[in-house]
Design an enzyme around this catalytic site. Structure first.
Site, PDB file in Angstrom:
ATOM      1  N   SER A  15      13.273   4.667  10.190  1.00  0.00           N
ATOM      2  CA  SER A  15      13.443   6.101   9.886  1.00  0.00           C
ATOM      3  C   SER A  15      12.146   6.697   9.336  1.00  0.00           C
ATOM      4  O   SER A  15      11.865   7.874   9.557  1.00  0.00           O
ATOM      5  CB  SER A  15      14.623   6.324   8.943  1.00  0.00           C
ATOM      6  OG  SER A  15      14.341   5.840   7.660  1.00  0.00           O
ATOM      7  N   ASN A  16      11.350   5.901   8.634  1.00  0.00           N
ATOM      8  CA  ASN A  16      10.044   6.415   8.192  1.00  0.00           C
ATOM      9  C   ASN A  16       9.117   6.633   9.389  1.00  0.00           C
ATOM     10  O   ASN A  16       8.363   7.620   9.423  1.00  0.00           O
ATOM     11  CB  ASN A  16       9.408   5.467   7.177  1.00  0.00           C
ATOM     12  CG  ASN A  16       9.925   5.715   5.769  1.00  0.00           C
ATOM     13  OD1 ASN A  16       9.601   6.721   5.149  1.00  0.00           O
ATOM     14  ND2 ASN A  16      10.752   4.804   5.275  1.00  0.00           N
ATOM     15  N   ARG A  67       1.009 -17.692   7.904  1.00  0.00           N
ATOM     16  CA  ARG A  67       0.917 -16.232   7.762  1.00  0.00           C
ATOM     17  C   ARG A  67      -0.453 -15.703   8.215  1.00  0.00           C
ATOM     18  O   ARG A  67      -0.564 -14.606   8.736  1.00  0.00           O
ATOM     19  CB  ARG A  67       1.182 -15.833   6.306  1.00  0.00           C
ATOM     20  CG  ARG A  67       2.626 -16.114   5.887  1.00  0.00           C
ATOM     21  CD  ARG A  67       3.004 -15.319   4.662  1.00  0.00           C
ATOM     22  NE  ARG A  67       2.324 -15.792   3.464  1.00  0.00           N
ATOM     23  CZ  ARG A  67       1.802 -15.022   2.525  1.00  0.00           C
ATOM     24  NH1 ARG A  67       1.862 -13.725   2.620  1.00  0.00           N
ATOM     25  NH2 ARG A  67       1.210 -15.547   1.471  1.00  0.00           N
ATOM     26  N   ARG A  93       7.217  -8.007   5.427  1.00  0.00           N
ATOM     27  CA  ARG A  93       6.422  -9.226   5.292  1.00  0.00           C
ATOM     28  C   ARG A  93       5.287  -8.972   4.306  1.00  0.00           C
ATOM     29  O   ARG A  93       4.783  -7.850   4.220  1.00  0.00           O
ATOM     30  CB  ARG A  93       5.792  -9.607   6.639  1.00  0.00           C
ATOM     31  CG  ARG A  93       6.759 -10.131   7.657  1.00  0.00           C
ATOM     32  CD  ARG A  93       6.010 -10.485   8.920  1.00  0.00           C
ATOM     33  NE  ARG A  93       4.985 -11.505   8.698  1.00  0.00           N
ATOM     34  CZ  ARG A  93       5.211 -12.811   8.718  1.00  0.00           C
ATOM     35  NH1 ARG A  93       6.418 -13.270   8.958  1.00  0.00           N
ATOM     36  NH2 ARG A  93       4.236 -13.672   8.520  1.00  0.00           N
ATOM     37  N   ASN A 109       1.468   1.487   2.370  1.00  0.00           N
ATOM     38  CA  ASN A 109       2.852   1.001   2.372  1.00  0.00           C
ATOM     39  C   ASN A 109       3.725   2.013   1.641  1.00  0.00           C
ATOM     40  O   ASN A 109       3.249   2.719   0.755  1.00  0.00           O
ATOM     41  CB  ASN A 109       2.927  -0.348   1.639  1.00  0.00           C
ATOM     42  CG  ASN A 109       4.329  -0.918   1.629  1.00  0.00           C
ATOM     43  OD1 ASN A 109       5.036  -0.909   2.653  1.00  0.00           O
ATOM     44  ND2 ASN A 109       4.776  -1.396   0.478  1.00  0.00           N
ATOM     45  N   HIS A 111       7.231   2.147  -0.667  1.00  0.00           N
ATOM     46  CA  HIS A 111       8.105   1.247  -1.426  1.00  0.00           C
ATOM     47  C   HIS A 111       9.204   2.084  -2.087  1.00  0.00           C
ATOM     48  O   HIS A 111       8.908   3.119  -2.690  1.00  0.00           O
ATOM     49  CB  HIS A 111       7.274   0.508  -2.479  1.00  0.00           C
ATOM     50  CG  HIS A 111       8.071  -0.447  -3.290  1.00  0.00           C
ATOM     51  ND1 HIS A 111       8.483  -1.666  -2.797  1.00  0.00           N
ATOM     52  CD2 HIS A 111       8.569  -0.353  -4.552  1.00  0.00           C
ATOM     53  CE1 HIS A 111       9.196  -2.290  -3.725  1.00  0.00           C
ATOM     54  NE2 HIS A 111       9.262  -1.511  -4.795  1.00  0.00           N
ATOM     55  N   ASP A 147       3.093  -5.185  -3.735  1.00  0.00           N
ATOM     56  CA  ASP A 147       3.341  -3.803  -4.187  1.00  0.00           C
ATOM     57  C   ASP A 147       2.472  -3.426  -5.385  1.00  0.00           C
ATOM     58  O   ASP A 147       2.924  -2.711  -6.293  1.00  0.00           O
ATOM     59  CB  ASP A 147       4.833  -3.608  -4.516  1.00  0.00           C
ATOM     60  CG  ASP A 147       5.731  -3.931  -3.326  1.00  0.00           C
ATOM     61  OD1 ASP A 147       5.356  -3.580  -2.199  1.00  0.00           O
ATOM     62  OD2 ASP A 147       6.797  -4.540  -3.533  1.00  0.00           O
TER      63      ASP A 147
END
Ligand code: GAR
Length: 202
Positions: A15-16, A67, A93, A109, A111, A147
């Protein structure tokens, strides 16, 4: 003026991503989405991109040893598409220094909490359980922590006594859709300056 090329990374409903697409379509955001990459096949984010004629790629972690190898592939795709800003939109991730070094202060990002409170996962539930009276969302640049990167924009919403994880998430998501395109627009217009931890809006 040339349009800033975005690479959007998503793992879910997108949705973003949709809010960014809509903002571009209505002429509010001087950007184009060069590619949408998902770590999961069949997610609605990919469908949304396809519906708008945007190129998509799926990169599944199980096909990589670690990763770093996964992120090396992400960097290859993003560079192939001449991406200038990487936009994490519900990308579930933790990214490694491989991606961060390839796009220093060029990864954003969103959050669903007011950082530095409630980093990590299931943060709407955590905010309710903690008894916070306000929560919200944060757009930040991505660094090597979880974050922890420099904060660009935040929006605040109340936490109501009768909130469930779902009702609070929906209230926050509405604000996410508002502030993410704003943050990207500020970047696209060259108005963000990072001084140590602080992001100055010029
Ligand atoms: C959004 O609430 C976003 O903030 C969150 O996932 C949701 C994705 O929704 N992201 C994180 O929790 C990142 N750790 P969307 O796929 O509909 O944009």
């Amino acid at each position: 003026m040339s349009k800033l090329r975005l690479g959007v990374l998503a793992s879910g409903s997108g949705s973003n991503l949709q809010a960014i697409i809509d903002s571009i379509k209505c002429g509010n955001l001087p950007c184009e989405i060069a590619v949408v990459i998902s770590d999961k096949p069949d997610v609605y984010a990919l469908k949304r991109a396809e519906l708008h004629g945007i190129k998509t790629e799926t990169v599944q972690s199980k096909t990589f040893q670690n990763r770093e190898a996964f992120d090396t592939e992400l960097v290859r795709i993003l560079k192939d598409h001449n991406v200038e800003l990487v936009v994490l939109a519900g990308f579930m991730r933790v990214v490694t220094r491989i991606l961060i070094n390839a796009f220093p202060m060029r990864i954003m990002n969103i959050h669903p909490a007011l950082l530095p409170s409630f980093p990590g996962l299931h943060v709407q539930k955590k905010a309710i359980e903690y008894g916070a009276k306000f929560s919200g969302c944060t757009v930040h640049f991505v660094d090597e922590g979880i974050d922890t990167g420099p904060i660009i924009i935040q929006a605040v919403v109340p936490v109501n006594d009768n909130d469930t994880e779902e009702t609070l998430s929906a209230r926050i998501l509405k604000e996410e859709h508002r502030i993410y395109p704003c943050a990207i627009k500020l970047f696209a217009k060259g108005r963000l300056e990072v001084r140590d931890r602080r992001v100055i809006v010029k």
